[in-house]
Design a protein around this motif. Structure first.
Motif, PDB file in Angstrom:
ATOM      1  N   SER A  71      -2.254 -15.534   4.576  1.00 55.38           N
ATOM      2  CA  SER A  71      -0.977 -15.657   3.876  1.00 55.38           C
ATOM      3  C   SER A  71      -1.037 -15.093   2.473  1.00 55.38           C
ATOM      4  CB  SER A  71      -0.545 -17.131   3.820  1.00 55.38           C
ATOM      5  OG  SER A  71      -1.466 -17.872   3.042  1.00 55.38           O
ATOM      6  N   ARG A  72      -2.264 -14.838   1.945  1.00 54.89           N
ATOM      7  CA  ARG A  72      -2.391 -14.307   0.593  1.00 54.89           C
ATOM      8  C   ARG A  72      -3.037 -12.931   0.563  1.00 54.89           C
ATOM      9  NH1 ARG A  72      -5.427 -18.812  -2.814  1.00 54.89           N
ATOM     10  NH2 ARG A  72      -6.841 -18.674  -1.034  1.00 54.89           N
ATOM     11  N   SER A  73      -3.408 -12.402   1.715  1.00 50.74           N
ATOM     12  CA  SER A  73      -4.136 -11.133   1.752  1.00 50.74           C
ATOM     13  C   SER A  73      -3.320  -9.979   1.197  1.00 50.74           C
ATOM     14  CB  SER A  73      -4.578 -10.820   3.186  1.00 50.74           C
ATOM     15  OG  SER A  73      -3.456 -10.754   4.053  1.00 50.74           O
ATOM     16  N   THR A  74      -1.980 -10.021   1.341  1.00 60.25           N
ATOM     17  CA  THR A  74      -1.152  -8.938   0.830  1.00 60.25           C
ATOM     18  C   THR A  74      -1.112  -8.919  -0.694  1.00 60.25           C
ATOM     19  OG1 THR A  74       0.798 -10.362   0.997  1.00 60.25           O
ATOM     20  CG2 THR A  74       0.326  -8.939   2.885  1.00 60.25           C
ATOM     21  N   ARG A  75      -1.472 -10.034  -1.322  1.00 65.43           N
ATOM     22  CA  ARG A  75      -1.447 -10.100  -2.781  1.00 65.43           C
ATOM     23  C   ARG A  75      -2.756  -9.622  -3.397  1.00 65.43           C
ATOM     24  NH1 ARG A  75      -0.493 -16.272  -3.146  1.00 65.43           N
ATOM     25  NH2 ARG A  75      -0.946 -15.907  -5.344  1.00 65.43           N
ATOM     26  N   ARG A  76      -3.751  -9.373  -2.546  1.00 69.44           N
ATOM     27  CA  ARG A  76      -5.076  -9.024  -3.052  1.00 69.44           C
ATOM     28  C   ARG A  76      -5.059  -7.726  -3.842  1.00 69.44           C
ATOM     29  NH1 ARG A  76     -10.024  -6.685  -0.711  1.00 69.44           N
ATOM     30  NH2 ARG A  76     -11.833  -7.730  -1.648  1.00 69.44           N
ATOM     31  N   THR A  77      -4.355  -6.724  -3.327  1.00 65.01           N
ATOM     32  CA  THR A  77      -4.294  -5.422  -4.005  1.00 65.01           C
ATOM     33  C   THR A  77      -3.667  -5.549  -5.383  1.00 65.01           C
ATOM     34  OG1 THR A  77      -4.121  -4.269  -1.887  1.00 65.01           O
ATOM     35  CG2 THR A  77      -3.469  -3.047  -3.850  1.00 65.01           C
ATOM     36  N   ALA A  78      -2.564  -6.306  -5.457  1.00 66.40           N
ATOM     37  CA  ALA A  78      -1.887  -6.495  -6.742  1.00 66.40           C
ATOM     38  C   ALA A  78      -2.797  -7.204  -7.736  1.00 66.40           C
ATOM     39  CB  ALA A  78      -0.599  -7.289  -6.543  1.00 66.40           C
ATOM     40  N   HIS A  79      -3.486  -8.250  -7.269  1.00 67.37           N
ATOM     41  CA  HIS A  79      -4.382  -8.995  -8.155  1.00 67.37           C
ATOM     42  C   HIS A  79      -5.554  -8.139  -8.609  1.00 67.37           C
ATOM     43  CE1 HIS A  79      -3.333 -13.398  -8.349  1.00 67.37           C
ATOM     44  NE2 HIS A  79      -2.394 -12.939  -7.564  1.00 67.37           N
ATOM     45  N   LEU A  80      -6.117  -7.361  -7.699  1.00 65.09           N
ATOM     46  CA  LEU A  80      -7.246  -6.508  -8.062  1.00 65.09           C
ATOM     47  C   LEU A  80      -6.831  -5.460  -9.091  1.00 65.09           C
ATOM     48  CD1 LEU A  80      -9.013  -5.940  -4.619  1.00 65.09           C
ATOM     49  CD2 LEU A  80      -9.937  -7.152  -6.595  1.00 65.09           C
TER      50      LEU A  80
ATOM     51  N   ALA B 216      -4.300  -5.597 -11.312  1.00 64.63           N
ATOM     52  CA  ALA B 216      -4.049  -6.226 -12.611  1.00 64.63           C
ATOM     53  C   ALA B 216      -5.349  -6.736 -13.231  1.00 64.63           C
ATOM     54  CB  ALA B 216      -3.053  -7.373 -12.445  1.00 64.63           C
ATOM     55  N   PHE B 217      -6.215  -7.325 -12.404  1.00 66.83           N
ATOM     56  CA  PHE B 217      -7.456  -7.898 -12.913  1.00 66.83           C
ATOM     57  C   PHE B 217      -8.378  -6.824 -13.477  1.00 66.83           C
ATOM     58  CE2 PHE B 217     -11.944  -8.961 -12.026  1.00 66.83           C
ATOM     59  CZ  PHE B 217     -12.095 -10.068 -12.852  1.00 66.83           C
ATOM     60  N   TYR B 218      -8.662  -5.797 -12.676  1.00 68.97           N
ATOM     61  CA  TYR B 218      -9.579  -4.761 -13.140  1.00 68.97           C
ATOM     62  C   TYR B 218      -8.942  -3.879 -14.216  1.00 68.97           C
ATOM     63  CZ  TYR B 218     -13.328  -5.789  -9.894  1.00 68.97           C
ATOM     64  OH  TYR B 218     -14.372  -6.391  -9.259  1.00 68.97           O
ATOM     65  N   GLY B 219      -7.628  -3.730 -14.169  1.00 67.17           N
ATOM     66  CA  GLY B 219      -6.954  -2.988 -15.229  1.00 67.17           C
ATOM     67  C   GLY B 219      -7.093  -3.682 -16.566  1.00 67.17           C
ATOM     68  N   PHE B 220      -6.840  -4.992 -16.574  1.00 66.28           N
ATOM     69  CA  PHE B 220      -6.968  -5.757 -17.809  1.00 66.28           C
ATOM     70  C   PHE B 220      -8.412  -5.795 -18.273  1.00 66.28           C
ATOM     71  CE2 PHE B 220      -7.496  -9.618 -20.294  1.00 66.28           C
ATOM     72  CZ  PHE B 220      -6.435  -9.533 -21.172  1.00 66.28           C
ATOM     73  N   LEU B 221      -9.348  -5.969 -17.330  1.00 62.78           N
ATOM     74  CA  LEU B 221     -10.765  -6.021 -17.684  1.00 62.78           C
ATOM     75  C   LEU B 221     -11.215  -4.709 -18.320  1.00 62.78           C
ATOM     76  CD1 LEU B 221     -13.471  -7.547 -17.598  1.00 62.78           C
ATOM     77  CD2 LEU B 221     -13.825  -6.617 -15.294  1.00 62.78           C
TER      78      LEU B 221
ATOM     79  N   LEU C 163      -7.045   4.637 -16.982  1.00 66.60           N
ATOM     80  CA  LEU C 163      -7.069   4.124 -15.611  1.00 66.60           C
ATOM     81  C   LEU C 163      -6.781   2.619 -15.595  1.00 66.60           C
ATOM     82  CD1 LEU C 163     -10.176   6.005 -14.119  1.00 66.60           C
ATOM     83  CD2 LEU C 163      -7.758   6.435 -13.637  1.00 66.60           C
ATOM     84  N   GLY C 164      -7.339   1.909 -16.592  1.00 66.27           N
ATOM     85  CA  GLY C 164      -7.072   0.479 -16.685  1.00 66.27           C
ATOM     86  C   GLY C 164      -5.607   0.188 -16.939  1.00 66.27           C
ATOM     87  N   GLY C 165      -4.988   0.986 -17.818  1.00 67.00           N
ATOM     88  CA  GLY C 165      -3.565   0.800 -18.096  1.00 67.00           C
ATOM     89  C   GLY C 165      -2.705   1.044 -16.873  1.00 67.00           C
ATOM     90  N   VAL C 166      -3.020   2.106 -16.144  1.00 70.35           N
ATOM     91  CA  VAL C 166      -2.275   2.403 -14.913  1.00 70.35           C
ATOM     92  C   VAL C 166      -2.499   1.308 -13.881  1.00 70.35           C
ATOM     93  CG1 VAL C 166      -2.079   4.004 -12.973  1.00 70.35           C
ATOM     94  CG2 VAL C 166      -2.283   4.895 -15.300  1.00 70.35           C
ATOM     95  N   GLY C 167      -3.762   0.851 -13.735  1.00 72.17           N
ATOM     96  CA  GLY C 167      -4.052  -0.216 -12.783  1.00 72.17           C
ATOM     97  C   GLY C 167      -3.314  -1.494 -13.114  1.00 72.17           C
TER      98      GLY C 167
END
Length: 288
Positions: free
Chosen positions: A113-122, A124-129, A172-176
């Motif tokens: 039920s949350r697998s579709t959100r994984r791409t969005a989280h990854l 935003a997470f790696y972009g911010f990091l 790349l982080g900003g775009v991510g």
């Protein structure tokens, strides 16, 4: 309630800008060493920018530390009161396992039920990091490496050239970050049964992250447009975008313990404690 959240950092930034001449005059000897020329430094010098955010972010982190320490103590007290064993795994191994889990977002993949959100989280997470790491490196390069190396505008030394690896990582982080936020917003607005429920704080946090990414990219673009053009109107536009970027960054980082961003801290601490107390292994163990 969003307006005061935006007005407070804007007011603080304006106050810092207004007292900058007095601070410069009072500490000219030391600040001369800390001063660096730059397009946006004409509006908000690096020494003032770093000092401003370091002061307020330190207060924010202190508040966050107090909060998570109490949170950990409350969880441990609850286990003791319930007669449950604590300290099954060491804190450091628990932390390492939690970091590995966060880096790959494996819990999103395990739950359909949350697998579709994984791409969005990854995204935003790696972009911010990536943006955070580049910002830290920029400060290190500016004040710890630049003074020691002549010709410090080359290679990996700040300020970064357009093809510098750190500049590429930042872009790349900003775009991510932007793509991740857009996907998360689309997912939440999808209206499907799998879409997560969203509060006003969820939406404010998502849009705040999105604005940070968009204004950061626009700030960079406007520097390459306005600086060589020398047109006053373009300079004003660039400075306005940069100021908005500083305001939303303040909201995101300095108001950390009091915003949706606090979820990142408390969720991480909860995951570490679940490993530490053995709950994670118990939850994953096959039932008989």
């Amino acid at each position: 309630c969003a307006l005061p959240i935006l007005l407070i950092p804007a007011l603080l930034l304006l106050i810092a800008m207004s007292v900058q001449p007095a601070l410069w005059q009072a500490g000219e000897g030391a600040l001369q060493y800390l001063h660096h020329e730059g397009f946006y430094a004409d509006l908000f010098p690096h020494w003032l920018l770093i000092g401003f955010y370091t002061f307020f972010w330190s207060l924010s982190l202190l508040g966050a530390l107090v909060g998570v320490t109490r949170f950990w103590g409350d969880m441990k007290s609850a286990d003791v009161a319930a007669g449950r064993e604590t300290g099954v795994v060491g804190v450091l191994p628990s932390f390492i396992r939690t970091v590995k889990s966060i880096l790959v977002h494996d819990r999103f993949g395990k739950c359909t039920s949350r697998s579709t959100r994984r791409t969005a989280h990854l995204g935003a997470f790696y972009g911010f990091l990536a943006l955070f790491l580049v910002s830290v490196w920029a400060v290190i390069a500016l004040y710890m490496i630049n003074p020691l190396i002549p010709g410090h505008d080359q290679d990996l030394i700040y300020p970064f050239a357009i093809w510098n690896p750190w500049k590429i990582l930042a872009n790349l982080g900003g775009v991510g970050l932007v793509v991740g936020c857009v996907l998360a917003i689309r997912d939440r607005k999808g209206g499907s049964d799998e879409a997560p429920s969203s509060s006003a704080f969820d939406w404010a946090f998502l849009y705040l992250l999105l604005i940070v990414g968009v204004t950061g990219l626009l700030t960079e673009i406007m520097r390459y447009v306005a600086e060589p053009a020398g047109t006053q109107a373009l300079v004003y536009v660039a400075y306005t975008i940069y100021f908005v970027h500083l305001v939303v960054v303040f909201d995101l980082l300095v108001l950390l313990p009091h915003s949706k961003f606090a979820h990142v801290m408390y969720r991480t601490v909860a995951m570490v404690y679940a490993e530490y107390s053995g709950r994670s292994r118990a939850a994953l163990a096959p039932r008989t």
